[in-house]
Design a protein around this motif. Structure first.
Motif, mmCIF file in Angstrom:
data_model
loop_
_atom_site.group_PDB
_atom_site.id
_atom_site.type_symbol
_atom_site.label_atom_id
_atom_site.label_comp_id
_atom_site.label_asym_id
_atom_site.label_seq_id
_atom_site.Cartn_x
_atom_site.Cartn_y
_atom_site.Cartn_z
ATOM 1 N N VAL A 77 0.763 -1.135 0.048
ATOM 2 C CA VAL A 77 0.090 -0.050 -0.007
ATOM 3 C C VAL A 77 0.720 1.336 0.001
ATOM 4 O O VAL A 77 0.699 2.290 -0.645
ATOM 5 C CB VAL A 77 -0.946 0.082 1.026
ATOM 6 C CG1 VAL A 77 -1.755 1.243 1.299
ATOM 7 C CG2 VAL A 77 -1.837 -1.317 1.077
ATOM 8 N N LYS A 78 1.993 1.164 0.885
ATOM 9 C CA LYS A 78 2.758 2.421 0.825
ATOM 10 C C LYS A 78 3.662 2.820 -0.468
ATOM 11 O O LYS A 78 3.992 3.895 -0.600
ATOM 12 C CB LYS A 78 3.853 2.185 2.196
ATOM 13 C CG LYS A 78 3.329 2.191 3.588
ATOM 14 C CD LYS A 78 2.731 3.510 3.836
ATOM 15 C CE LYS A 78 2.371 3.816 5.286
ATOM 16 N NZ LYS A 78 2.560 5.026 5.774
ATOM 17 N N THR A 79 3.670 1.737 -1.378
ATOM 18 C CA THR A 79 4.149 2.005 -2.667
ATOM 19 C C THR A 79 3.249 2.330 -3.737
ATOM 20 O O THR A 79 3.529 2.325 -4.939
ATOM 21 C CB THR A 79 5.362 0.890 -3.143
ATOM 22 O OG1 THR A 79 4.707 -0.179 -3.213
ATOM 23 C CG2 THR A 79 6.345 0.699 -2.029
ATOM 24 N N ALA A 80 1.810 2.029 -3.371
ATOM 25 C CA ALA A 80 0.883 2.406 -4.467
ATOM 26 C C ALA A 80 0.817 3.915 -4.840
ATOM 27 O O ALA A 80 1.371 4.658 -4.429
ATOM 28 C CB ALA A 80 -0.868 2.015 -3.849
ATOM 29 N N PRO A 81 0.284 4.047 -6.204
ATOM 30 C CA PRO A 81 0.250 5.363 -6.506
ATOM 31 C C PRO A 81 -0.762 6.120 -5.445
ATOM 32 O O PRO A 81 -1.566 5.748 -5.012
ATOM 33 C CB PRO A 81 -0.614 4.972 -7.909
ATOM 34 C CG PRO A 81 -0.384 3.712 -8.457
ATOM 35 C CD PRO A 81 -0.090 2.968 -7.000
ATOM 36 N N HIS A 100 -0.651 -1.799 -10.195
ATOM 37 C CA HIS A 100 -0.014 -1.979 -8.945
ATOM 38 C C HIS A 100 -0.520 -3.153 -8.060
ATOM 39 O O HIS A 100 0.279 -3.834 -7.392
ATOM 40 C CB HIS A 100 -0.170 -0.524 -8.254
ATOM 41 C CG HIS A 100 0.724 -0.666 -6.908
ATOM 42 N ND1 HIS A 100 2.154 -0.413 -6.791
ATOM 43 C CD2 HIS A 100 0.253 -0.679 -5.582
ATOM 44 C CE1 HIS A 100 2.564 -0.717 -5.534
ATOM 45 N NE2 HIS A 100 1.519 -0.766 -4.920
ATOM 46 N N TYR A 101 -1.809 -3.242 -7.893
ATOM 47 C CA TYR A 101 -2.160 -4.469 -7.155
ATOM 48 C C TYR A 101 -2.473 -5.787 -7.938
ATOM 49 O O TYR A 101 -3.159 -6.650 -7.380
ATOM 50 C CB TYR A 101 -3.527 -3.945 -6.586
ATOM 51 C CG TYR A 101 -3.291 -3.157 -5.497
ATOM 52 C CD1 TYR A 101 -2.789 -3.657 -3.994
ATOM 53 C CD2 TYR A 101 -3.517 -1.399 -5.485
ATOM 54 C CE1 TYR A 101 -2.649 -2.561 -2.994
ATOM 55 C CE2 TYR A 101 -3.220 -0.729 -4.615
ATOM 56 C CZ TYR A 101 -2.861 -0.990 -3.555
ATOM 57 O OH TYR A 101 -2.624 -0.306 -2.424
ATOM 58 N N GLY A 102 -2.323 -5.814 -9.276
ATOM 59 C CA GLY A 102 -2.318 -6.896 -10.034
ATOM 60 C C GLY A 102 -3.653 -7.292 -10.543
ATOM 61 O O GLY A 102 -4.071 -8.502 -10.674
ATOM 62 N N LEU A 103 -4.485 -6.164 -10.581
ATOM 63 C CA LEU A 103 -5.970 -6.165 -10.901
ATOM 64 C C LEU A 103 -6.101 -6.011 -12.127
ATOM 65 O O LEU A 103 -5.813 -5.099 -12.639
ATOM 66 C CB LEU A 103 -6.841 -5.421 -9.827
ATOM 67 C CG LEU A 103 -6.592 -5.857 -8.265
ATOM 68 C CD1 LEU A 103 -7.285 -4.821 -7.323
ATOM 69 C CD2 LEU A 103 -7.302 -7.100 -8.025
#
Length: 118
Positions: A77-81, A100-103
């Motif tokens: 989460v801390k490295t998410a956009p 980022h989350y592979g979704l």
């Protein structure tokens, strides 16, 4: 399944990861524009003078007394956009959050946004 009516009560809850480590404070909910169901949350993180809003999916999220537990590790989460606390998510940045989350990212047939803030 998260009920849309419940999300109004979530603002200000601590957001914790799968190991119950605090990530930040829930700022806003974004719904999927095709279903109008909660899909993402923004989590307020950082020092008071350098706050930002990190995006995290709400799939498999659960609420408890004073917290919202998400199904993702704090480090992810801390490295998410992210966006600034007064900023708006640009439509062209939506796909990066999902990636980022592979979704899978699925904009509307005419290119409509997949996320809308509630």
């Amino acid at each position: 399944m998260i009920q849309s009516a419940d999300v109004r009560e979530w603002r200000g809850l601590d957001v914790v990861d799968t190991d119950s480590r605090k990530i930040g404070v829930l700022e806003a909910i974004y719904v999927d524009t095709t279903t109008d169901e909660p899909a993402m949350a923004t989590v307020r993180t950082g020092l008071p003078t350098r706050r930002q809003l990190m995006f995290v999916p709400l799939d498999d999220a659960i609420t408890g007394p004073g917290y919202l537990k998400v199904a993702y590790a704090k480090a992810l989460v801390k490295t998410a956009p992210s966006i600034g606390t007064d900023d708006v998510l640009p439509a062209e940045d939506e796909a990066g959050i999902f990636k980022h989350y592979g979704l899978p990212y699925e904009p509307g047939a005419a290119g409509e946004r997949q996320l809308a803030r509630r």
